[in-house]
Design a protein around this motif. Sequence first.
Motif, PDB file in Angstrom:
ATOM      1  N   THR A   1       1.971 -80.780  34.180  1.00 44.19           N
ATOM      2  CA  THR A   1       2.038 -82.077  34.965  1.00 44.19           C
ATOM      3  C   THR A   1       2.748 -83.197  34.089  1.00 44.19           C
ATOM      4  O   THR A   1       3.525 -83.843  34.614  1.00 44.19           O
ATOM      5  N   LYS A   2       2.268 -83.285  32.739  1.00 43.78           N
ATOM      6  CA  LYS A   2       2.717 -84.361  32.170  1.00 43.78           C
ATOM      7  C   LYS A   2       4.110 -84.154  31.779  1.00 43.78           C
ATOM      8  O   LYS A   2       4.900 -84.833  31.447  1.00 43.78           O
ATOM      9  N   ALA A   3       4.445 -82.541  31.575  1.00 44.41           N
ATOM     10  CA  ALA A   3       5.924 -82.458  31.113  1.00 44.41           C
ATOM     11  C   ALA A   3       6.702 -82.807  32.312  1.00 44.41           C
ATOM     12  O   ALA A   3       8.036 -83.198  32.151  1.00 44.41           O
ATOM     13  N   ARG A   4       6.455 -82.711  33.540  1.00 46.39           N
ATOM     14  CA  ARG A   4       7.258 -82.964  34.564  1.00 46.39           C
ATOM     15  C   ARG A   4       7.371 -84.617  34.471  1.00 46.39           C
ATOM     16  O   ARG A   4       8.363 -84.955  35.254  1.00 46.39           O
ATOM     17  N   GLU A   5       6.293 -85.411  34.505  1.00 43.39           N
ATOM     18  CA  GLU A   5       6.477 -86.828  34.375  1.00 43.39           C
ATOM     19  C   GLU A   5       7.276 -87.358  33.342  1.00 43.39           C
ATOM     20  O   GLU A   5       7.858 -88.129  33.200  1.00 43.39           O
ATOM     21  N   THR A   6       7.672 -86.720  32.313  1.00 46.81           N
ATOM     22  CA  THR A   6       8.501 -87.091  31.180  1.00 46.81           C
ATOM     23  C   THR A   6       9.948 -87.090  31.503  1.00 46.81           C
ATOM     24  O   THR A   6      10.455 -86.063  31.862  1.00 46.81           O
ATOM     25  N   PRO A   7      10.588 -88.263  31.577  1.00 50.63           N
ATOM     26  CA  PRO A   7      12.127 -88.476  31.896  1.00 50.63           C
ATOM     27  C   PRO A   7      12.818 -87.384  31.245  1.00 50.63           C
ATOM     28  O   PRO A   7      12.462 -87.418  29.792  1.00 50.63           O
ATOM     29  N   ALA A   8      13.639 -86.615  31.863  1.00 49.74           N
ATOM     30  CA  ALA A   8      14.652 -85.692  31.117  1.00 49.74           C
ATOM     31  C   ALA A   8      15.540 -86.441  30.149  1.00 49.74           C
ATOM     32  O   ALA A   8      15.731 -87.498  30.279  1.00 49.74           O
ATOM     33  N   PHE A   9      16.098 -85.698  29.357  1.00 50.16           N
ATOM     34  CA  PHE A   9      17.203 -85.978  28.700  1.00 50.16           C
ATOM     35  C   PHE A   9      18.493 -86.617  29.519  1.00 50.16           C
ATOM     36  O   PHE A   9      18.758 -86.079  30.569  1.00 50.16           O
ATOM     37  N   ALA A  10      18.713 -87.685  29.476  1.00 58.08           N
ATOM     38  CA  ALA A  10      20.030 -88.364  30.316  1.00 58.08           C
ATOM     39  C   ALA A  10      21.144 -88.333  29.473  1.00 58.08           C
ATOM     40  O   ALA A  10      21.418 -88.829  28.430  1.00 58.08           O
ATOM     41  N   PRO A  11      22.159 -87.518  29.856  1.00 59.41           N
ATOM     42  CA  PRO A  11      23.453 -87.294  29.004  1.00 59.41           C
ATOM     43  C   PRO A  11      24.251 -88.546  28.914  1.00 59.41           C
ATOM     44  O   PRO A  11      24.246 -89.450  29.903  1.00 59.41           O
ATOM     45  N   PRO A  12      25.290 -88.955  28.138  1.00 54.18           N
ATOM     46  CA  PRO A  12      25.777 -90.154  28.081  1.00 54.18           C
ATOM     47  C   PRO A  12      27.034 -90.143  29.109  1.00 54.18           C
ATOM     48  O   PRO A  12      27.516 -89.166  29.362  1.00 54.18           O
ATOM     49  N   ALA A  13      27.309 -91.343  29.707  1.00 51.18           N
ATOM     50  CA  ALA A  13      28.395 -91.441  30.644  1.00 51.18           C
ATOM     51  C   ALA A  13      29.591 -91.257  29.938  1.00 51.18           C
ATOM     52  O   ALA A  13      30.092 -91.548  28.614  1.00 51.18           O
ATOM     53  N   GLY A  14      30.490 -90.479  30.846  1.00 48.17           N
ATOM     54  CA  GLY A  14      31.731 -90.171  30.503  1.00 48.17           C
ATOM     55  C   GLY A  14      32.001 -88.832  29.318  1.00 48.17           C
ATOM     56  O   GLY A  14      32.924 -88.772  29.033  1.00 48.17           O
ATOM     57  N   VAL A  15      31.007 -88.276  29.130  1.00 48.30           N
ATOM     58  CA  VAL A  15      30.943 -87.118  28.362  1.00 48.30           C
ATOM     59  C   VAL A  15      30.523 -85.993  28.882  1.00 48.30           C
ATOM     60  O   VAL A  15      29.495 -85.952  29.277  1.00 48.30           O
ATOM     61  N   ALA A  16      31.283 -84.991  28.755  1.00 49.60           N
ATOM     62  CA  ALA A  16      31.079 -83.843  30.047  1.00 49.60           C
ATOM     63  C   ALA A  16      30.222 -82.785  28.929  1.00 49.60           C
ATOM     64  O   ALA A  16      30.148 -82.781  27.689  1.00 49.60           O
ATOM     65  N   PRO A  17      29.478 -81.929  29.342  1.00 49.61           N
ATOM     66  CA  PRO A  17      28.890 -80.861  28.765  1.00 49.61           C
ATOM     67  C   PRO A  17      29.749 -80.226  27.958  1.00 49.61           C
ATOM     68  O   PRO A  17      30.963 -79.686  28.304  1.00 49.61           O
ATOM     69  N   GLY A  18      29.469 -79.815  26.601  1.00 48.25           N
ATOM     70  CA  GLY A  18      30.325 -79.175  25.870  1.00 48.25           C
ATOM     71  C   GLY A  18      31.378 -79.893  25.138  1.00 48.25           C
ATOM     72  O   GLY A  18      31.912 -79.717  23.814  1.00 48.25           O
ATOM     73  N   GLU A  19      31.143 -81.218  25.201  1.00 49.36           N
ATOM     74  CA  GLU A  19      32.020 -82.521  24.467  1.00 49.36           C
ATOM     75  C   GLU A  19      30.869 -83.306  23.695  1.00 49.36           C
ATOM     76  O   GLU A  19      31.451 -84.218  22.964  1.00 49.36           O
ATOM     77  N   TYR A  20      29.654 -82.859  23.619  1.00 49.71           N
ATOM     78  CA  TYR A  20      28.646 -83.570  22.881  1.00 49.71           C
ATOM     79  C   TYR A  20      28.983 -83.443  21.360  1.00 49.71           C
ATOM     80  O   TYR A  20      29.245 -82.137  20.876  1.00 49.71           O
ATOM     81  N   ARG A  21      29.055 -84.383  20.486  1.00 53.78           N
ATOM     82  CA  ARG A  21      29.206 -84.266  19.120  1.00 53.78           C
ATOM     83  C   ARG A  21      28.123 -84.978  18.483  1.00 53.78           C
ATOM     84  O   ARG A  21      27.678 -86.350  18.767  1.00 53.78           O
ATOM     85  N   MET A  22      27.409 -84.470  17.566  1.00 56.13           N
ATOM     86  CA  MET A  22      26.317 -85.034  16.951  1.00 56.13           C
ATOM     87  C   MET A  22      26.464 -84.809  15.379  1.00 56.13           C
ATOM     88  O   MET A  22      27.176 -83.624  14.737  1.00 56.13           O
ATOM     89  N   GLN A  23      26.064 -85.667  14.415  1.00 55.26           N
ATOM     90  CA  GLN A  23      26.029 -85.578  12.946  1.00 55.26           C
ATOM     91  C   GLN A  23      24.842 -84.603  12.790  1.00 55.26           C
ATOM     92  O   GLN A  23      23.819 -84.667  13.285  1.00 55.26           O
ATOM     93  N   GLN A  24      25.183 -83.807  11.349  1.00 55.07           N
ATOM     94  CA  GLN A  24      24.037 -82.977  10.989  1.00 55.07           C
ATOM     95  C   GLN A  24      22.624 -83.588  10.827  1.00 55.07           C
ATOM     96  O   GLN A  24      21.606 -83.121  11.226  1.00 55.07           O
ATOM     97  N   VAL A  25      22.915 -84.891  10.389  1.00 56.64           N
ATOM     98  CA  VAL A  25      21.660 -85.723  10.152  1.00 56.64           C
ATOM     99  C   VAL A  25      20.853 -85.990  11.314  1.00 56.64           C
ATOM    100  O   VAL A  25      19.586 -86.130  11.260  1.00 56.64           O
ATOM    101  N   ASP A  26      21.400 -86.217  12.602  1.00 52.01           N
ATOM    102  CA  ASP A  26      20.725 -86.555  13.784  1.00 52.01           C
ATOM    103  C   ASP A  26      20.172 -85.322  14.475  1.00 52.01           C
ATOM    104  O   ASP A  26      19.030 -85.111  15.031  1.00 52.01           O
ATOM    105  N   VAL A  27      20.815 -84.056  13.941  1.00 55.45           N
ATOM    106  CA  VAL A  27      20.086 -82.904  14.631  1.00 55.45           C
ATOM    107  C   VAL A  27      19.094 -82.333  13.863  1.00 55.45           C
ATOM    108  O   VAL A  27      17.951 -82.167  14.419  1.00 55.45           O
TER     109      VAL A  27
END
Length: 352
Positions: A109-135
């Motif tokens: 129940t608490k898992a469902r209440e937690t807001p999901a990841f919100a993808p950034p506007a204008g970036v399609a799946p597969g185009e996400y880029r993160m620095q290793q430090v952020d990972v």
Amino acid sequence: MGTKRQFKVWRGDENGGELQDYQVEVNEGEVVLDVIHRMQATDAPDLACRWNCKAGKCGSCSMEINGLPRLACMTRMSTFEETETVTVTPLRTFPVIRDLVTDVSFNYTKARETPAFAPPAGVAPGEYRMQQVDVERSQEFRKCIECFLCQNTCHVIRDHEDNKKAFAGPRYFIRAAELDMHPLDARTDRREYAQEAQGLGYCNITKCCTEVCPEHIKITDNAIIPMKERVVDRRYDPLVWLGSKIFRREKGEAPRGSAAITATNTGAGPQLPTVTPVPPAGERSPEADAERAVNWHRAVPAPVAPPVGDNGMLAVSEFAFDRPAAPSPFGDDVRFPMPPNQLNYSHPDQPL
């Protein structure tokens, strides 16, 4: 041939039960789950016990062994003295279904209440880029196997059943911290939501959740404390407070302290408190002014679940790493949990 060992196992259901004694054969190298299976095969065929992988990766066989929340498949019998009686009981925080099986639906129940990841506007799946430090910052929290031992041992809900409605627990604090650290998450209210809707303020960082985590996640040091610090930084820093008063005055808004806090829910996502002007002094009773001095009944807005599928569940990707069996992207020289200085918000090795 093994040796006979003394066990006490809780038998019963939601209507009550008791500890029953068993003499069970124990062989070298066995774990508690092995003994429970032998017990089912010989002395107690109707003993209910939840399990799945027997490898410490599914979190199913959570129970309390000699009073300590543990995974039965990872608790070796060699850790106990040969003359010691091993007592096995269900998780105390959650309602018993039967014997060692408990109803842990509170956590889903608490898992469902937690807001999901919100993808950034204008970036399609597969185009996400993160620095290793952020990972690396949130990789530790992805190790969670959802055994719910941390939820079970947290005294906020273990000892106070009435807190469950307003408290998400350590498992979902690390989820909130993970998303708050995520550079691609578009939501900017993670810390406010953790404080207002998940009950972050109830936690008094006793670190009992960290002590029982089978994946050795530094729940308190690397997730809860940083989240608390960020909440305090925004809410109680005197410079931030002064700046907010100045900006409110410039915009013609009521300064803090002259308005009442109420909660609204439009169904468009997690709602945070909104400011409602307080009536002028001539329209207020002395009793109302007295009550307004200290807000003893702080309104906590009801959380709103993120979008779910037709089956009423979140997508599996919300709870699982997409490549659980893939080789480590960090190489063989990286060990988890990572050193705390590599999990801070300002990584010491990150270029400015």
